[in-house]
Design a protein around this motif. Structure first.
Motif, PDB file in Angstrom:
ATOM      1  N   PHE A  88       0.845  -1.181   0.000  1.00  0.00           N
ATOM      2  CA  PHE A  88       0.000   0.000   0.000  1.00  0.00           C
ATOM      3  C   PHE A  88       0.886   1.239   0.000  1.00  0.00           C
ATOM      4  O   PHE A  88       1.868   1.308   0.732  1.00  0.00           O
ATOM      5  CB  PHE A  88      -0.907   0.026   1.232  1.00  0.00           C
ATOM      6  CG  PHE A  88      -2.107  -0.872   1.118  1.00  0.00           C
ATOM      7  CD1 PHE A  88      -3.076  -0.637   0.152  1.00  0.00           C
ATOM      8  CD2 PHE A  88      -2.275  -1.940   1.977  1.00  0.00           C
ATOM      9  CE1 PHE A  88      -4.186  -1.464   0.038  1.00  0.00           C
ATOM     10  CE2 PHE A  88      -3.378  -2.763   1.881  1.00  0.00           C
ATOM     11  CZ  PHE A  88      -4.335  -2.524   0.911  1.00  0.00           C
ATOM     12  N   TYR A  89       0.504   2.221  -0.809  1.00  0.00           N
ATOM     13  CA  TYR A  89       1.214   3.494  -0.863  1.00  0.00           C
ATOM     14  C   TYR A  89       0.216   4.620  -0.630  1.00  0.00           C
ATOM     15  O   TYR A  89      -0.800   4.722  -1.337  1.00  0.00           O
ATOM     16  CB  TYR A  89       1.880   3.705  -2.229  1.00  0.00           C
ATOM     17  CG  TYR A  89       3.084   2.843  -2.466  1.00  0.00           C
ATOM     18  CD1 TYR A  89       4.369   3.329  -2.227  1.00  0.00           C
ATOM     19  CD2 TYR A  89       2.953   1.539  -2.933  1.00  0.00           C
ATOM     20  CE1 TYR A  89       5.483   2.535  -2.454  1.00  0.00           C
ATOM     21  CE2 TYR A  89       4.067   0.740  -3.145  1.00  0.00           C
ATOM     22  CZ  TYR A  89       5.320   1.245  -2.901  1.00  0.00           C
ATOM     23  OH  TYR A  89       6.428   0.453  -3.113  1.00  0.00           O
ATOM     24  N   GLY A  97       7.299  19.699  -2.190  1.00  0.00           N
ATOM     25  CA  GLY A  97       7.821  18.344  -2.349  1.00  0.00           C
ATOM     26  C   GLY A  97       6.729  17.303  -2.221  1.00  0.00           C
ATOM     27  O   GLY A  97       5.604  17.501  -2.693  1.00  0.00           O
ATOM     28  N   GLY A  98       7.062  16.201  -1.568  1.00  0.00           N
ATOM     29  CA  GLY A  98       6.089  15.127  -1.422  1.00  0.00           C
ATOM     30  C   GLY A  98       6.429  14.212  -0.268  1.00  0.00           C
ATOM     31  O   GLY A  98       7.560  14.228   0.244  1.00  0.00           O
ATOM     32  N   GLU A  99       5.436  13.436   0.170  1.00  0.00           N
ATOM     33  CA  GLU A  99       5.602  12.444   1.225  1.00  0.00           C
ATOM     34  C   GLU A  99       5.005  11.130   0.763  1.00  0.00           C
ATOM     35  O   GLU A  99       3.955  11.110   0.105  1.00  0.00           O
ATOM     36  CB  GLU A  99       4.918  12.892   2.515  1.00  0.00           C
ATOM     37  CG  GLU A  99       5.512  14.134   3.147  1.00  0.00           C
ATOM     38  CD  GLU A  99       4.850  14.447   4.480  1.00  0.00           C
ATOM     39  OE1 GLU A  99       4.774  13.532   5.329  1.00  0.00           O
ATOM     40  OE2 GLU A  99       4.414  15.590   4.669  1.00  0.00           O
ATOM     41  N   ILE A 100       5.664  10.042   1.126  1.00  0.00           N
ATOM     42  CA  ILE A 100       5.204   8.709   0.754  1.00  0.00           C
ATOM     43  C   ILE A 100       5.238   7.810   1.981  1.00  0.00           C
ATOM     44  O   ILE A 100       6.257   7.716   2.667  1.00  0.00           O
ATOM     45  CB  ILE A 100       6.072   8.086  -0.367  1.00  0.00           C
ATOM     46  CG1 ILE A 100       5.946   8.897  -1.650  1.00  0.00           C
ATOM     47  CG2 ILE A 100       5.658   6.645  -0.631  1.00  0.00           C
ATOM     48  CD1 ILE A 100       6.952   9.985  -1.805  1.00  0.00           C
ATOM     49  N   TYR A 215       3.797   5.456  -7.613  1.00  0.00           N
ATOM     50  CA  TYR A 215       2.824   4.768  -8.462  1.00  0.00           C
ATOM     51  C   TYR A 215       1.492   5.506  -8.447  1.00  0.00           C
ATOM     52  O   TYR A 215       1.140   6.169  -7.467  1.00  0.00           O
ATOM     53  CB  TYR A 215       2.629   3.330  -7.984  1.00  0.00           C
ATOM     54  CG  TYR A 215       3.882   2.498  -8.084  1.00  0.00           C
ATOM     55  CD1 TYR A 215       4.204   1.840  -9.260  1.00  0.00           C
ATOM     56  CD2 TYR A 215       4.752   2.382  -7.005  1.00  0.00           C
ATOM     57  CE1 TYR A 215       5.362   1.089  -9.369  1.00  0.00           C
ATOM     58  CE2 TYR A 215       5.907   1.630  -7.106  1.00  0.00           C
ATOM     59  CZ  TYR A 215       6.208   0.989  -8.285  1.00  0.00           C
ATOM     60  OH  TYR A 215       7.357   0.252  -8.384  1.00  0.00           O
ATOM     61  N   PHE A 216       0.726   5.351  -9.536  1.00  0.00           N
ATOM     62  CA  PHE A 216      -0.559   6.032  -9.638  1.00  0.00           C
ATOM     63  C   PHE A 216      -1.452   5.294 -10.630  1.00  0.00           C
ATOM     64  O   PHE A 216      -0.988   4.480 -11.447  1.00  0.00           O
ATOM     65  CB  PHE A 216      -0.370   7.491 -10.091  1.00  0.00           C
ATOM     66  CG  PHE A 216       0.666   7.648 -11.176  1.00  0.00           C
ATOM     67  CD1 PHE A 216       0.368   7.402 -12.503  1.00  0.00           C
ATOM     68  CD2 PHE A 216       1.971   8.019 -10.844  1.00  0.00           C
ATOM     69  CE1 PHE A 216       1.324   7.532 -13.493  1.00  0.00           C
ATOM     70  CE2 PHE A 216       2.940   8.157 -11.830  1.00  0.00           C
ATOM     71  CZ  PHE A 216       2.625   7.914 -13.154  1.00  0.00           C
ATOM     72  N   HIS A 217      -2.736   5.578 -10.555  1.00  0.00           N
ATOM     73  CA  HIS A 217      -3.694   4.986 -11.478  1.00  0.00           C
ATOM     74  C   HIS A 217      -3.480   5.582 -12.871  1.00  0.00           C
ATOM     75  O   HIS A 217      -3.138   6.774 -12.998  1.00  0.00           O
ATOM     76  CB  HIS A 217      -5.116   5.265 -10.989  1.00  0.00           C
ATOM     77  CG  HIS A 217      -6.161   4.481 -11.725  1.00  0.00           C
ATOM     78  ND1 HIS A 217      -6.671   4.874 -12.948  1.00  0.00           N
ATOM     79  CD2 HIS A 217      -6.786   3.317 -11.407  1.00  0.00           C
ATOM     80  CE1 HIS A 217      -7.571   3.995 -13.356  1.00  0.00           C
ATOM     81  NE2 HIS A 217      -7.663   3.047 -12.448  1.00  0.00           N
TER      82      HIS A 217
END
Length: 249
Positions: A88-89, A97-100, A215-217
């Motif tokens: 799961f992500y 920026g971003g967080e995962i 990852y993404f749809h």
């Protein structure tokens, strides 16, 4: 859509419940996805060891189709949860920026049920022994034997902790120095300046190795790609190709 790589079936909206490091930063995009982060071919090759055991049970021994079906289901269950397990992500992109957050998509009941499954396998072998030595040997050599080994491993505390480990990392847009768009895997890979010495060692093996992957749809691809292009700017073009995976982790 590459159903082997990503999935949105029965995926809760974990991104709405995450304890983000920077919750006050306005989100450009948030989503949850389930994906296999590794080399599919290598993972499938890792599960080929079960095939000789199953063939031995099918052709060398006199076992009914019901028994064979049960052993096949057990072996398939073990194969999927050992080699083809997705993660799961929960992903959040912001202006800076971003967080995962990611963790393996293993239900907790899987571990609590292992002692009972192991007992079931043992009873199955004992029942086979009461019928004939060949049946007991076939059960031990195929699905039941694999099930016992898997149950012994899965019931250990260390294995459970390693499988359910929650991981969280973040990045800044200005830290990225190269990126790639993997159309087939529905992913964007990138490397950050801090890990450049580490990455350099594996670039000799394959130039498309990227330690950071999102990852993404497929329906989100254009939007996510546009965010990356705007934030990285013209000095860091996003090339298109296949991401290289060194391991199945």
């Amino acid at each position: 859509m590459n159903i082997f790589r990503i999935s949105t079936l029965w995926v809760p909206s974990y991104h709405l419940k995450m304890d983000w490091k920077h919750p006050k930063r306005p989100a450009l995009k948030e989503w949850t996805i389930k994906a296999f982060d590794g080399r599919l071919l290598l993972a499938c090759l890792g599960g080929l060891g079960a095939i000789p055991c199953l063939l031995f049970a099918y052709f060398a021994l006199t076992m009914g189709w019901v028994v064979n079906l049960m052993l096949t289901i057990f072996a398939l269950f073990i194969f999927i949860n050992t080699f083809l397990l997705k993660q799961f992500y929960a992903i959040r992109l912001t202006d800076t920026g971003g967080e995962i957050c990611h963790w393996k998509a293993l239900p907790d009941f899987l571990f609590s049920s292992m002692p009972w499954l192991m007992l079931l396998y043992i009873l199955f072998i004992i029942w086979g022994l009461s019928q004939s030595p060949e049946m007991a040997l076939g059960a031990l050599a195929s699905g039941a034997g694999l099930g016992i080994v898997y149950a012994l491993i899965a019931t250990s505390k260390g294995y459970k902790e390693s499988q359910l480990r929650f991981q969280q990392w973040d990045f800044e847009w200005n830290e990225i120095y190269e990126a790639i768009y993997d159309r087939k895997s529905h992913a964007i890979g990138f490397n950050v300046i801090e890990s450049k010495p580490y990455i350099a060692r594996f670039k000799e093996e394959n130039e498309n190795f990227y330690s950071c992957r999102i990852y993404f749809h497929p329906k989100m691809a254009e939007q996510i790609l546009q965010i990356f292009k705007e934030k990285l700017g013209p000095n860091i073009p996003i090339k298109e190709g296949r991401i290289h995976y060194r391991t199945i982790d």
